[in-house]
Design an enzyme around this catalytic site. Structure first.
Site, short mmCIF file in Angstrom:
data_model
loop_
_atom_site.label_atom_id
_atom_site.label_comp_id
_atom_site.label_asym_id
_atom_site.label_seq_id
_atom_site.Cartn_x
_atom_site.Cartn_y
_atom_site.Cartn_z
N LYS A 280 0.85 -1.18 0.00
CA LYS A 280 0.00 0.00 0.00
C LYS A 280 0.90 1.24 0.00
O LYS A 280 1.83 1.31 0.80
CB LYS A 280 -0.84 -0.04 1.29
CG LYS A 280 -2.25 0.43 1.13
CD LYS A 280 -3.09 0.01 2.32
CE LYS A 280 -4.43 0.69 2.26
NZ LYS A 280 -5.40 0.12 3.20
N GLU A 364 -19.55 -5.68 10.87
CA GLU A 364 -20.49 -4.91 11.69
C GLU A 364 -21.57 -5.80 12.31
O GLU A 364 -21.96 -5.61 13.47
CB GLU A 364 -21.15 -3.81 10.85
CG GLU A 364 -20.23 -2.66 10.45
CD GLU A 364 -19.31 -2.98 9.28
OE1 GLU A 364 -19.46 -4.06 8.66
OE2 GLU A 364 -18.42 -2.15 8.98
N ARG A 392 -25.53 -2.36 8.16
CA ARG A 392 -25.24 -3.80 8.16
C ARG A 392 -25.70 -4.48 9.44
O ARG A 392 -25.90 -5.67 9.49
CB ARG A 392 -23.72 -4.03 8.05
CG ARG A 392 -23.13 -3.77 6.71
CD ARG A 392 -23.16 -5.05 5.89
NE ARG A 392 -22.80 -4.78 4.51
CZ ARG A 392 -21.56 -4.86 4.03
NH1 ARG A 392 -20.56 -5.19 4.82
NH2 ARG A 392 -21.33 -4.60 2.77
C1 LIG Z 1 -19.02 -2.39 5.59
C2 LIG Z 1 -17.83 -1.48 5.62
N1 LIG Z 1 -17.22 -1.24 6.80
C3 LIG Z 1 -16.15 -0.41 6.83
C4 LIG Z 1 -15.68 0.17 5.70
C5 LIG Z 1 -14.54 1.16 5.75
N2 LIG Z 1 -13.40 0.71 4.96
C6 LIG Z 1 -13.15 1.21 3.73
S1 LIG Z 1 -11.81 0.54 3.02
C7 LIG Z 1 -11.49 -0.39 4.38
C8 LIG Z 1 -10.29 -1.28 4.42
C9 LIG Z 1 -10.19 -2.12 3.22
O1 LIG Z 1 -9.05 -2.90 3.31
P1 LIG Z 1 -8.71 -3.90 2.16
O2 LIG Z 1 -9.97 -4.54 1.67
O3 LIG Z 1 -7.63 -4.81 2.62
O4 LIG Z 1 -8.21 -2.96 0.99
P2 LIG Z 1 -6.91 -2.01 0.96
O5 LIG Z 1 -7.38 -0.62 1.25
O6 LIG Z 1 -5.93 -2.50 1.97
O7 LIG Z 1 -6.42 -2.15 -0.43
C10 LIG Z 1 -12.46 -0.19 5.37
C11 LIG Z 1 -12.46 -0.84 6.69
C12 LIG Z 1 -16.36 -0.10 4.51
N3 LIG Z 1 -16.01 0.46 3.35
N4 LIG Z 1 -17.42 -0.92 4.50
#
Ligand SMILES: Cc1ncc(C[n+]2csc(CCOP(=O)(O)OP(=O)(O)O)c2C)c(N)n1
Length: 629
Positions: A280, A364, A392
């Site tokens: 990242k 959630e 959710r």
């Molecule tokens: C249901 C839900 N909860 C929380 C989030 C907030 N959120 C957005 S991106 C993310 C992390 C995503 O991590 P990953 O899937 O590993 O992708 P990366 O950003 O590391 O590429 C979170 C927790 C969300 N988008 N949807």
């Protein structure tokens, strides 16, 4: 902008490039993202991490015929660049500009919209099964981050995939980060694969071979990777048990290896999962140094990564610091976040009470049931979940928490319009989905001092409660030394009046005050009320004013339908009152992304709009002196 990047108008332009040009293009894309997002803000880190991966996907697959999905889709900027939106990237997340996520209405290449995590695998399976039913031949590829696999929906999909289709490709984009560090058994499992010596040797030799022969032997490497992965310490790899053939892990920045591997996987006659390792923030040192900050942020200095220093504290910070204080005196208080420790402020709670802090991952639904379980054992759980993500948790709030009258407190940050993230992230529905639930107490503070009072109130209640507060900075009022519990269902009359009663929910009380000043200038006596409770409503207050005033006005940062104003109308109707209610809130329509002030003006959430609607209801109250003047 680099010359190669400038030449990209569609994936066909990419397909014409050779490997050396593509590698150069990757560098140009990174530079472009760093410069562009320094002005617009956005999800820099995740996008810098998927440059080669997205280039490889668009080299091998043909969108829009082939279906390419990104989980959450905050990491789809490179996809946008490659699919004809390069010239509009400077408008991303800006009013009228590109959305920060994938949007079906934005491009035919965006086959599925998202913003919430965990949907890519299920949606991809739906597309694959639809293809199989209709005899199509297109490929379906779902790209999901390692944190997306902490989400139940991803697992529900995996449980189903192998039974439903023989052709589907999942790419696990593993960078070991969610927004914060990824958590839980699945994160540990991925980590154990990645740190396995066996893999490391394979990885190193793959590198050497590729350096020597370009992409030619990559296929062999991929095959060897498969064999090696199978021969690893785990006789039954997790994904294999789900019926997904597992490949990897491979270096997600090695373009030739990625391209060859996708060419190979394209022909698979069973569902496959490719595990790619990415970094990242790759290519921008400040983002590598501060992964969390650069997941998503506002404008920054493209050289140093520095951002404007924060001004006033945020509601999230006040919430977390208050919770620390309260937990200091009450051992029963525990705090739960679903992968949002920094967003909700709970990262400030963790060092003070590490044993009473729980990050459950992007889960959630689980967070709410987990809280219910703790509450049955005498604890006072606080679920700090954004309004939009708590959607959710709706069923467990009803079935597990409220029905069993368990004292769980839901602290909903980002309640109200979220602004530049857009419709997937606006917190505009929580009043509607919570106020119909028996036992629920629902509050909204006008400022940070009242937020602390409401938290204290909640901890004295025998059952469930929720507090909604907005994104961003607090009002900046002087705080009492000690928070005080508020009598249940008691509104606060800020200014008394007899012609019109204006109710401003939460921070919207400032608009109520402004309207009152205007109406006073026009000769009317306006009461300003801070309702504090959406449920239970202060019926005594409503009854009192319904006998006095010619109209009510309600302000809320929520959809009108089923919202606070609707609750007022219902209560008045039940009392037999016919006093009209002017409701100022969001219409029955998904609100696009943009600046909050602009969108409020566009959709009529303004003092002027309220004034225009209420004045005709007050004319008969006008005082003779003012009429004469
Ligand atoms: C249901 C839900 N909860 C929380 C989030 C907030 N959120 C957005 S991106 C993310 C992390 C995503 O991590 P990953 O899937 O590993 O992708 P990366 O950003 O590391 O590429 C979170 C927790 C969300 N988008 N949807």
């Amino acid at each position: 902008m680099g010359a190669l990047l400038e030449s990209i108008h569609s994936p066909a332009d990419l397909k014409r490039m050779n490997l050396a040009q593509m590698t150069e293009l990757a560098g140009e894309i990174r530079e472009f993202l760093i410069q562009t997002l320094s002005k617009t803000g956005g999800h820099l880190g995740p996008n810098l991490g998927v440059v080669e991966l997205t280039l490889a996907l668009h080299t091998v697959f043909n969108t829009p015929e082939d279906k390419l999905l990104f989980d959450v889709s905050h990491q789809a900027y490179v996809h946008k660049i490659l699919t004809g939106r390069l010239d509009r990237m400077e408008t991303i997340r800006q009013p009228g500009g590109l959305n920060g996520f994938m949007l079906r209405t934005e491009s035919e290449h965006d086959c599925y919209g998202a913003g919430h995590a965990g949907t890519a695998l299920s949606a991809a399976l739906g597309m694959a099964v639809a293809r199989d039913l209709s005899g199509g031949t297109e490929h379906v590829v779902a790209v999901a981050g390692d944190a997306a696999f902490t989400n139940g929906i991803s697992f529900e999909a995996m449980n189903n995939i192998a039974e439903q289709t023989k052709r589907m490709i999942i790419v696990l984009n593993d960078n070991e980060w969610s927004i914060d560090r990824n958590v839980g058994a699945i994160a540990r499992y991925f980590h154990s694969i990645v740190t396995n010596e066996h893999y490391k040797n394979l990885h190193d030799s793959a590198h050497r071979i590729l350096e020597r022969f370009g992409g030619k032997t990559a296929l062999t490497v991929a095959r060897r990777a498969e064999e090696a992965a199978k021969g690893m310490l785990w006789p039954s790899m997790l994904f294999e048990e789900f019926g997904l053939q597992y490949f990897g892990p491979i270096d997600g920045h090695n373009l030739p290896l990625l391209i060859e591997t996708f060419k190979f996987l394209k022909n698979a006659d069973h569902p496959v999962l490719l595990h790619v390792l990415t970094q990242k923030g790759r290519g921008f040192q400040p983002a590598l140094d501060k992964q969390k900050k650069f997941h998503g942020l506002g404008p920054y200095d493209p050289e140093t990564g520095k951002t404007e220093p924060a001004g006033k504290p945020t509601y999230a910070e006040v919430f977390a610091n208050t919770l620390v204080e309260m937990a200091n005196h009450d051992d029963r208080i525990v705090a739960i976040t679903a992968a949002m420790p920094s967003g909700t402020g709970l990262d400030l709670f963790k060092p003070h009470h590490p044993k009473r802090y729980f990050d459950v991952g992007i889960a959630e639904e689980h967070a709410v049931v987990f809280a219910a379980g703790m509450a049955t054992r005498g604890y006072r759980p606080v679920c700090a979940i954004y309004s939009t993500f708590l959607q959710r948790g709706f069923d467990p709030i009803v079935h597990d928490v409220a029905l069993q009258k368990l004292p769980v407190l839901f602290c909903m940050d980002r309640a109200g319009l979220s602004g530049d993230d857009g419709p997937t992230h606006h917190g505009l529905f929580d009043i509607s989905y919570l106020r119909g639930i028996p036992e629920m107490v629902l509050m909204s503070p006008k400022d940070e001092d009242e937020l602390a009072d409401m938290m204290k109130t909640a901890f004295e209640l025998p059952g469930p409660s929720a507090i909604r507060y907005p994104r961003g900075a607090v009002a900046g009022v002087t705080r009492k030394v000690e928070p005080r519990a508020i009598p249940l269902g008691k509104a606060e009359v800020l200014i008394d009046g007899s012609d019109v009663a204006i109710l401003g929910l939460g921070p919207m009380v400032s608009m109520a005050k402004e309207l009152a000043v205007r109406l006073e200038c026009a000769g009317y006596s306006a009461a300003v009320i801070n309702p504090r409770f959406v449920k239970p409503l202060d019926r005594g207050m409503l009854e009192l004013y319904s006998r006095r005033v010619a109209a009510f006005v309600t302000f809320e940062d929520h959809v009108k339908m089923g919202g606070f104003g609707s609750a007022v109308i219902e209560a008045l109707q039940e009392m037999g009152s016919a006093v009209p209610v002017v409701r100022i809130g969001w219409p029955d329509h998904f609100i696009e992304h943009g600046k909050i002030e602009d969108l409020r003006a566009k959709y009529g959430l303004t003092v002027e709009q309220a004034q225009a609607q209420v004045l005709p209801l007050l004319t008969h109250r006008q005082t003779p002196t003012l009429v004469a003047s």
